[in-house]
Every structure is written in structure tokens, then in C-alpha cells.
Design a protein around this motif. Structure first.
Motif, PDB file in Angstrom:
ATOM      1  N   ALA A  82       0.843  -1.199   0.000  1.00  0.00           N
ATOM      2  CA  ALA A  82       0.000   0.000   0.000  1.00  0.00           C
ATOM      3  C   ALA A  82       0.879   1.250   0.000  1.00  0.00           C
ATOM      4  N   PHE A  83       1.922   1.273   0.850  1.00  0.00           N
ATOM      5  CA  PHE A  83       2.771   2.472   0.906  1.00  0.00           C
ATOM      6  C   PHE A  83       3.376   2.771  -0.462  1.00  0.00           C
ATOM      7  N   VAL A  84       3.981   1.743  -1.068  1.00  0.00           N
ATOM      8  CA  VAL A  84       4.660   1.933  -2.360  1.00  0.00           C
ATOM      9  C   VAL A  84       3.668   2.379  -3.430  1.00  0.00           C
ATOM     10  N   SER A  85       2.479   1.806  -3.410  1.00  0.00           N
ATOM     11  CA  SER A  85       1.478   2.141  -4.412  1.00  0.00           C
ATOM     12  C   SER A  85       1.071   3.622  -4.316  1.00  0.00           C
ATOM     13  N   PHE A  86       0.765   4.079  -3.105  1.00  0.00           N
ATOM     14  CA  PHE A  86       0.378   5.486  -2.936  1.00  0.00           C
ATOM     15  C   PHE A  86       1.566   6.413  -3.209  1.00  0.00           C
ATOM     16  N   TRP A  87       2.728   6.013  -2.752  1.00  0.00           N
ATOM     17  CA  TRP A  87       3.970   6.804  -2.926  1.00  0.00           C
ATOM     18  C   TRP A  87       4.258   7.029  -4.414  1.00  0.00           C
ATOM     19  N   LEU A  88       4.108   5.968  -5.222  1.00  0.00           N
ATOM     20  CA  LEU A  88       4.392   6.076  -6.658  1.00  0.00           C
ATOM     21  C   LEU A  88       3.321   6.865  -7.388  1.00  0.00           C
ATOM     22  N   ASN A  89       2.112   6.875  -6.817  1.00  0.00           N
ATOM     23  CA  ASN A  89       1.017   7.548  -7.517  1.00  0.00           C
ATOM     24  C   ASN A  89       0.832   8.988  -7.067  1.00  0.00           C
ATOM     25  N   GLY A  90       1.863   9.545  -6.434  1.00  0.00           N
ATOM     26  CA  GLY A  90       1.868  10.983  -6.163  1.00  0.00           C
ATOM     27  C   GLY A  90       1.286  11.404  -4.826  1.00  0.00           C
ATOM     28  N   SER A  91       0.957  10.458  -3.948  1.00  0.00           N
ATOM     29  CA  SER A  91       0.479  10.834  -2.614  1.00  0.00           C
ATOM     30  C   SER A  91       1.617  11.442  -1.801  1.00  0.00           C
ATOM     31  N   SER A  92       1.272  12.264  -0.826  1.00  0.00           N
ATOM     32  CA  SER A  92       2.275  12.766   0.118  1.00  0.00           C
ATOM     33  C   SER A  92       2.695  11.597   1.016  1.00  0.00           C
ATOM     34  N   PRO A  93       3.874  11.704   1.668  1.00  0.00           N
ATOM     35  CA  PRO A  93       4.271  10.631   2.597  1.00  0.00           C
ATOM     36  C   PRO A  93       3.230  10.396   3.692  1.00  0.00           C
ATOM     37  N   GLN A  94       2.604  11.480   4.179  1.00  0.00           N
ATOM     38  CA  GLN A  94       1.582  11.323   5.235  1.00  0.00           C
ATOM     39  C   GLN A  94       0.405  10.495   4.738  1.00  0.00           C
TER      40      GLN A  94
END
Ligand code: ATP
Length: 311
Positions: free
Chosen positions: A262-274
Motif C-alpha cells: 500500500a505504501f509503495v502504491s500510494f507513494w508512486l502515484n503521487g500521494s504525500s508521505p503522510q
């Protein structure tokens, strides 16, 4: 969006339904469940709709087919998973003790996964993918080690990024593995250790010093998994913490891999770290509420709804 690649073991897990010390008496089991840390990770990425693929090798048997069917159903590209005729897929029997610790019996020493060799499908994935997620087990397995190190070079030479989850215990460490780990860490953009794993990589005695040492070595971002105590994110001059959600833990296996996917997916799709940490923390919490390592991977909707349902 950028296609995510992982490399590593696929197996099935068969879980004793009663608690106890081992397998010395006849007892009921449930399974086979699809499993393998990198398989759980990539299944979570696929469920979130991020393009992804896995490189692995299974036997031409029901255990292999069970895994391939699940991954394909969850939108993972399985073209890089070889199904080897006449070979077997690994398995693990697990029994929980009363104190929550686990007794394992692994049948993986001669499984198909150990004989991974390059082919044109794998070559194509190495050209195509722009993010590689590696786990320590891929480095410690002689059959996977060469492919893992080659994949890092391929992904990096195309301007891609690398995340690394060590998933190792101190007793697995050897001098060769240490050298490979240093080489991987030097190429790692996002590092996802859990608890004490931090101290396998530095001589530091406390968390703060260990994190700073790793950031100074050039790792840009670190996410520390703390089990039922939540997780923390670190980058140069930045730190965010999340407390774990209070849930009834049914089976802790796979929490870290679901969290990482989940972290990697959101991280790669432009989400903020938070935001990535927020969703990963839900993914980890939700994962422990399901029996079976891969059964608790989540879609976006399941993540959004979990906090309402859990209350
Ligand atoms: P594993 O290797 O067993 O999959 P791990 O050690 O890599 O796990 P954990 O720290 O156990 O990873 O779990 C990852 C994340 O999942 C935690 O940081 C937390 O967000 C969530 N999590 C894990 N266990 C629980 C729990 N009992 N309750 C709530 N959240 C949890």
C-alpha cells in the motif's frame, strides 16, 4: 502510472487451526493459502490498481496454480512467473503457540523457485518496469540472488526507483549477504525495515542514530514498521508517526507486506508521505484481521471503509 516489479518466492501456507507447540499430534489444518512475502506485497499493489508484475518460478502443480490464479485475479502481470513441468511449489506448515509465536515447517529447499533463470518475458519486464521492490529473502536465496542484483541495475538504468524491505532475522545473516545488502542499500530510494531490522544495517544502538546514519548513506526515505505500535516515516529533516489502529489480531502474517504494498502504491502515484503512511497503516491493520497471509490485502474501497467497519 509506473509499473512495479518484484522478485521472489511463491509458496502456500497451511495453518493449524488449534494452538500448540508443533506437529507431533494429528490435528486439523486450514489452507492451502497463497503466500510468499513478495507475492503478498505485489498482490496488495495489484489490488490498488497500480500496474505491477512478479518474477518467480513455481511448480506445475495445484499450489503453483492457486497462486497464479490469485495474482492474476488481483491484476498482477504473471508473465514473468515460470511454471516448471515436473517440479513442485514450496509449502509451509504453521502452528501458533499460545504465546503468539509460530512454529514453521518449510518444504522449500527443493522447490521450483530456487532455479530461476532468465527468459524473454523476464527480460521484457526488466525493460518495462520503473519501480523494483526487493526483499532480503531474494538476496539470501542463491537461485534468486543474481536476478535480484541484475534487476536493480536494469531498473536504475531506466531512471526507475527501488524500495527494499529486508524481512531478515539476525540468524540469517552471513558475510556474503551483508555485502549484497550494502550494495542494495546503496541503490535504495525507499527503505521499509521493521523494528529491530534497523540494527542489522548499522552499528548504532538507538533508533535515532540508526535512522540518521541510513539517511546520511543516501537513502532518501525510510518507513519503520512497528507492528501493533504503528509506523514512522523519516526523510531529511522530516518525521511523521502513526499509531496503529486497534483491531482484533487473527493472523499477523503478511501485515508488513500489505503495509509495504500500500505504501509503495500510494507513494508512486503521487500521494504525500503522510497520505501513503495513512493508507499503509490501515492496510497493515486490516491484514491482521484475516486468517491467511494474502487474504487480508485490500482494495482502495476496502481501505476507505475499514475504519468505519472496525469501530
Ligand atoms: P511481517 O513480516 O510479519 O509481515 P512486519 O514485521 O514486516 O510483518 P509489522 O510491523 O508487523 O510488519 O506490520 C506492519 C504494519 O501493519 C504496522 O506498522 C502497522 O501499521 C500494521 N499492524 C501490524 N500489526 C498490527 C496490529 N496488531 N494492529 C494494528 N495494526 C497492525
Amino acid at each position: 502510472s509506473q509499473k512495479v516489479l518484484t522478485i521472489g518466492e511463491i509458496l502456500v501456507e497451511i495453518v493449524a487451526t488449534t494452538k500448540g507447540n508443533g506437529f507431533l499430534e494429528i490435528q486439523p489444518f486450514i489452507g492451502p493459502f497463497p503466500s510468499g512475502a513478495p507475492a503478498i506485497f505485489i498482490d496488495q499493489v495489484g489490488k490498488l490498481g497500480t500496474p505491477c508484475a512478479m518474477i518467480s518460478r513455481v511448480g506445475d502443480d495445484d499450489f503453483g496454480r492457486l497462486n497464479l490464479n490469485r495474482l492474476a485475479a488481483d491484476h498482477v502481470d504473471i508473465s514473468g512467473i515460470v511454471m516448471a513441468k515436473g517440479e513442485t511449489t514450496g509449502s509451509a506448515f504453521i502452528r501458533y503457540r499460545e504465546d503468539g509465536s509460530r512454529k514453521f515447517v518449510f518444504n522449500i529447499a527443493n522447490s521450483a523457485c530456487g532455479k530461476l533463470e532468465e527468459n524473454s518475458e523476464i527480460e521484457q519486464l526488466l525493460q518495462q518496469c520503473r519501480h523494483l521492490h526487493l526483499m532480503g529473502t531474494a538476496l539470501s536465496s542463491p537461485g534468486l540472488n543474481k536476478m535480484a542484483l541484475k534487476a536493480i541495475q536494469a531498473i536504475k538504468s531506466h531512471g526507475g526507483t527501488v524500495s527494499f524491505d529486508p524481512n531478515l532475522r539476525a540468524e540469517m545473516m552471513t558475510p556474503t549477504l551483508h555485502a549484497d545488502l550494502d550494495a542494495v542499500l546503496a541503490q535504495t530510494d525507499l527503505f521499509l525495515p521493521s523494528g529491530d531490522e534497523l540494527f542489522l544495517f548499522t552499528r548504532a544502538k538507538d533508533e535515532h542514530t540508526a535512522i540518521n546514519e541510513l539517511l546520511n548513506r543516501g537513502i532518501r526515505e525510510i518507513v519503520l514498521k512497528r507492528g501493533h505500535q504503528g509506523a514512522s516515516y523519516f526523510a531529511e529533516g522530516k518525521r511523521f508517526d502513526v499509531a496503529a489502529h486497534s483491531v482484533t489480531e487473527l493472523d499477523p502474517t503478511g501485515a508488513g507486506d500489505s503495509f509495504g504494498g500500500a505504501f509503495v502504491s500510494f507513494w508512486l502515484n503521487g500521494s504525500s508521505p503522510q497520505e501513503a503512511l495513512y493508507y499503509a497503516n490501515i492496510a497493515g491493520a486490516r491484514a491482521v484481521t484475516f486468517l491467511g497471509p494474502m487474504e487480508g490485502t485490500s482494495t482502495r474501497v476496502e481501505l476507505e471503509q475499514f475504519l468505519n467497519v472496525a469501530k
